[in-house]
Design an enzyme around this catalytic site. Structure first.
Site, PDB file in Angstrom:
ATOM      1  N   GLY A 104      46.091  36.383  56.518  1.00  0.00           N
ATOM      2  CA  GLY A 104      45.249  37.303  55.766  1.00  0.00           C
ATOM      3  C   GLY A 104      45.237  38.736  56.227  1.00  0.00           C
ATOM      4  O   GLY A 104      44.585  39.580  55.606  1.00  0.00           O
ATOM      5  N   GLU A 134      49.208  31.811  60.001  1.00  0.00           N
ATOM      6  CA  GLU A 134      49.950  31.773  58.741  1.00  0.00           C
ATOM      7  C   GLU A 134      49.987  33.143  58.077  1.00  0.00           C
ATOM      8  O   GLU A 134      49.409  33.344  57.007  1.00  0.00           O
ATOM      9  CB  GLU A 134      49.298  30.739  57.803  1.00  0.00           C
ATOM     10  CG  GLU A 134      49.322  29.331  58.361  1.00  0.00           C
ATOM     11  CD  GLU A 134      48.098  28.518  57.972  1.00  0.00           C
ATOM     12  OE1 GLU A 134      47.349  28.952  57.068  1.00  0.00           O
ATOM     13  OE2 GLU A 134      47.868  27.458  58.583  1.00  0.00           O
ATOM     14  N   ARG A 173      50.218  42.784  40.447  1.00  0.00           N
ATOM     15  CA  ARG A 173      49.027  43.085  41.235  1.00  0.00           C
ATOM     16  C   ARG A 173      48.113  44.151  40.600  1.00  0.00           C
ATOM     17  O   ARG A 173      46.888  43.973  40.600  1.00  0.00           O
ATOM     18  CB  ARG A 173      49.410  43.510  42.659  1.00  0.00           C
ATOM     19  CG  ARG A 173      50.076  42.390  43.470  1.00  0.00           C
ATOM     20  CD  ARG A 173      50.231  42.770  44.938  1.00  0.00           C
ATOM     21  NE  ARG A 173      48.957  42.846  45.605  1.00  0.00           N
ATOM     22  CZ  ARG A 173      48.317  43.961  45.919  1.00  0.00           C
ATOM     23  NH1 ARG A 173      48.871  45.150  45.628  1.00  0.00           N
ATOM     24  NH2 ARG A 173      47.143  43.946  46.511  1.00  0.00           N
ATOM     25  N   TYR A 186      44.523  42.659  40.029  1.00  0.00           N
ATOM     26  CA  TYR A 186      43.511  43.047  41.010  1.00  0.00           C
ATOM     27  C   TYR A 186      43.101  44.507  40.923  1.00  0.00           C
ATOM     28  O   TYR A 186      42.368  44.975  41.796  1.00  0.00           O
ATOM     29  CB  TYR A 186      44.042  42.825  42.441  1.00  0.00           C
ATOM     30  CG  TYR A 186      44.576  41.468  42.754  1.00  0.00           C
ATOM     31  CD1 TYR A 186      43.787  40.329  42.623  1.00  0.00           C
ATOM     32  CD2 TYR A 186      45.881  41.295  43.208  1.00  0.00           C
ATOM     33  CE1 TYR A 186      44.280  39.071  42.933  1.00  0.00           C
ATOM     34  CE2 TYR A 186      46.382  40.052  43.531  1.00  0.00           C
ATOM     35  CZ  TYR A 186      45.577  38.939  43.390  1.00  0.00           C
ATOM     36  OH  TYR A 186      46.072  37.703  43.699  1.00  0.00           O
ATOM     37  N   CYS A 195      53.482  44.497  25.944  1.00  0.00           N
ATOM     38  CA  CYS A 195      52.543  44.750  24.854  1.00  0.00           C
ATOM     39  C   CYS A 195      51.121  44.339  25.254  1.00  0.00           C
ATOM     40  O   CYS A 195      50.518  43.443  24.662  1.00  0.00           O
ATOM     41  CB  CYS A 195      53.000  43.986  23.615  1.00  0.00           C
ATOM     42  SG  CYS A 195      52.544  44.793  22.086  1.00  0.00           S
ATOM     43  N   GLU A 196      50.590  44.980  26.290  1.00  0.00           N
ATOM     44  CA  GLU A 196      49.233  44.762  26.780  1.00  0.00           C
ATOM     45  C   GLU A 196      48.697  46.085  27.306  1.00  0.00           C
ATOM     46  O   GLU A 196      49.404  46.810  28.012  1.00  0.00           O
ATOM     47  CB  GLU A 196      49.213  43.745  27.938  1.00  0.00           C
ATOM     48  CG  GLU A 196      49.641  42.335  27.591  1.00  0.00           C
ATOM     49  CD  GLU A 196      48.553  41.545  26.883  1.00  0.00           C
ATOM     50  OE1 GLU A 196      47.394  42.024  26.827  1.00  0.00           O
ATOM     51  OE2 GLU A 196      48.870  40.449  26.373  1.00  0.00           O
TER      52      GLU A 196
END
Length: 425
Positions: free
Chosen positions: A247, A284, A323, A327, A353-354
Site C-alpha cells: 500500500g 506485498e 484511474r 478515482y 464516448c463518455e
C-alpha cells in the site's frame, strides 16, 4: 530546454529538449510502435525494489509483488528473477506467475471471493499461503484441501479498523470495508481454523489500503496486529510469519510518501521492541514498485477551443488509463518535445464516448495537433485495468533497460478482441 530530471521520476529525463526513459528517446518508440503506448523503465522498478531489500537487509523477509498493479508477463519475470514472490487475487494471476517462471511456493493468495476451482488450482500448484478473509472461506479451503488429500497453509487477514487516509475506493482496513476479519473476531477465528483438519495456520496478515503517503497508519496497524499475535499465541496457535501487506504510495503530484527503507527501519524498531523481530516477515508492495516506472505515450488528435473550456483530444482514453475516470486521479501530462510557445489551459480528453473520459483537467500545455504527450506514473493500475470499451484495442508495451527497448506486449487487434465470440447459426 536544458537537460532536466523529473522529480519523483529519476529514470525519466529531458535531454536536448526530448524526453527519454533511461537512454531511449520516447519519440523513437512512439514512431516505431504507435500510440497509445506504455513504456516502462526496468531500472526504476529494480531501484524501487532495492529500497525494500535494503530495509529488510539481515532479516528473514519475503517480498511478494502485488501483481494486480501490473501483471504483464515480462514484468513478473523481472521480479521473479530478482527473488520476489507474488501476491495474487485470482486463479488467472496464478497462471500468469507460473507462465513467467515464478515460484509457487512464494505465492500468497489474497482476495475475498476465491472460488473452489481457484482454491483447487492453488493447492495443486503448492502455493505458499492463502490469506483468508472470512470464516466461510476457511470452510471452503478446508473442504477442497481434504478432497485433494492436502493440508492448506493459511493466514487470516485481520481488519484492524485503521484509517489509511487514502481514497475511499482503495481503503481496505476500516470496519465498513469488505476485506478481512474484524479485529475483535480474529482470535476466535484463529481458534476455529486451528481445529479444521485440512488447514495449517502459518501466519497473520494485515493490509489497510493503497497509495498511503503517511507513516502513522502503518505504525498503528502494526501495533494492533502485534497485540493480536500475542493473544493468538497465548491461546496456543503459533504464527510462523507476520504479513504487513503493502500500500505504500508514490509521487503523483507532489505527494511525499516515506521511502520504503526509512519506513521499514521504523516498523522494524517497533517489531523488535515487542519481541517479534525474529519472525518471518511478508510484505506485498505493488504500486510503489512499478507506478513511477511507467509512462503512457499519446498523440494529440485535435484541438477544440471552446467558450468555457479548451479540449485537447488525444488517442489514449479511459480504457487505457482508467484511474482518472475511476478515482478522479491526477497524472502529470508532459510533452515529448516541449515547445517554446505560450501555453494555454486544456482539458486533456480521449475519444471514448463518455463525459468521464478525461486524462487531465486544466493542464497548461503548448500543443498542436500531431504532438505527442507522456502521461506519467502510468506503471500501476493502468494496463492491468485496461479494457476494450468502444472496441478499442489495448496498447502495446515496451520495457526499457539502458539503451535497449524490448517489446513485451503486441498491440491488440480487433481480431484478437473478437476471438472466442460466436455468431448465430
Amino acid at each position: 530546454m536544458t537537460d532536466k530530471n523529473l522529480p519523483g521520476h529519476p529514470f525519466i529525463t529531458y535531454r536536448n529538449n526530448e524526453l527519454y526513459v533511461e537512454d531511449v528517446r520516447l519519440a523513437d518508440l512512439a514512431r516505431q510502435h504507435g500510440t497509445p503506448l506504455f513504456v516502462y523503465s526496468q531500472g526504476a522498478m529494480l531501484s524501487a525494489l532495492a529500497a525494500y531489500q535494503r530495509g529488510f537487509a539481515g532479516r528473514n523477509a519475503q517480498i511478494c509483488y502485488a501483481m494486480k498493479a501490473n501483471s504483464s508477463l515480462a514484468i513478473l519475470q523481472l521480479f521473479a528473477r530478482a527473488g520476489c514472490g507474488f501476491d495474487i487475487v485470482s486463479g488467472g494471476e496464478l497462471q500468469r506467475v507460473l507462465a513467467a517462471g515464478g515460484n509457487p511456493a512464494k505465492v500468497i493468495f489474497s482476495g475475498v471471493g476465491k472460488t473452489r476451482a481457484e482454491i483447487r488450482l492453488a493447492l495443486q500448484a503448492d502455493i505458499g499461503c492463502f490469506n483468508v478473509e472470512s470464516e466461510a472461506e476457511l470452510d471452503a479451503i478446508n473442504e477442497v484441501a481434504l478432497s485433494l488429500g492436502k493440508t492448506a497453509p493459511v493466514s487470516i487477514r485481520v481488519n484492524p479498523n485503521v484509517d489509511a487516509k487514502t481514497h475511499p475506493y482503495i481503503s481496505t482496513g476500516l470496519k465498513d470495508n469488505k476485506f478481512g476479519i474484524a479485529h475483535e473476531h480474529a482470535l476466535a477465528t484463529y481458534q476455529r481454523a486451528a481445529r479444521l483438519p485440512g488447514l495449517k495456520v502459518v501466519g497473520i496478515d494485515c493490509h489497510i489500503g493503497s497509495q498511503i503517503t503517511q507513516e502513522d497508519p502503518y505504525l498503528d496497524a502494526m501495533e494492533r496486529v502485534l497485540e493480536l499475535v500475542q493473544a493468538i499465541e497465548a491461546a496456543g496457535v503459533h504464527l510462523h510469519h507476520i504479513d504487513f501487506g503493502g500500500g505504500l504510495g508514490i509521487d503523483y503530484n507532489g505527494d511525499t510518501p516515506p521511502a520504503a527503507d526509512a519506513l521499514w527501519a521504523k516498523l522494524l524498531t517497533k517489531l523488535d521492541a515487542r519481541g517479534y523481530g525474529d519472525r518471518q516477515l511478508m510484505i506485498e508492495p505493488g504500486r510503489s514498485l512499478v507506478g513511477n516506472a511507467g509512462v503512457c505515450l499519446t498523440e494529440v488528435l485535435y484541438l477544440k477551443p471552446g467558450e468555457q473550456k479548451n479540449f485537447c483530444i488525444v488517442d489514449a482514453a479511459m480504457n487505457d488509463l482508467p484511474r482518472p475516470a475511476m478515482y478522479e486521479a491526477y497524472h502529470q501530462i508532459i510533452p515529448l518535445n516541449p515547445r517554446a510557445s505560450q501555453t494555454s489551459i486544456w482539458e486533456v480528453v480521449g475519444p471514448v464516448c463518455e463525459s468521464g473520459d478525461w486524462l487531465g483537467h486544466e493542464r497548461a500545455l503548448a500543443v498542436n495537433a500531431g504532438d505527442q504527450l507522456a502521461v506519467l506514473s502510468a506503471g500501476a493500475y493502468c494496463m492491468s485495468m485496461a479494457s476494450n470499451y468502444n472496441t478499442r484495442s489495448r496498447a502495446a508495451e515496451v520495457l526499457v533497460s539502458g539503451n535497449q527497448a524490448h517489446l513485451i506486449r503486441l498491440r491488440e487487434t480487433s481480431t484478437d478482441q473478437m476471438r472466442g465470440e460466436l455468431l448465430l447459426s
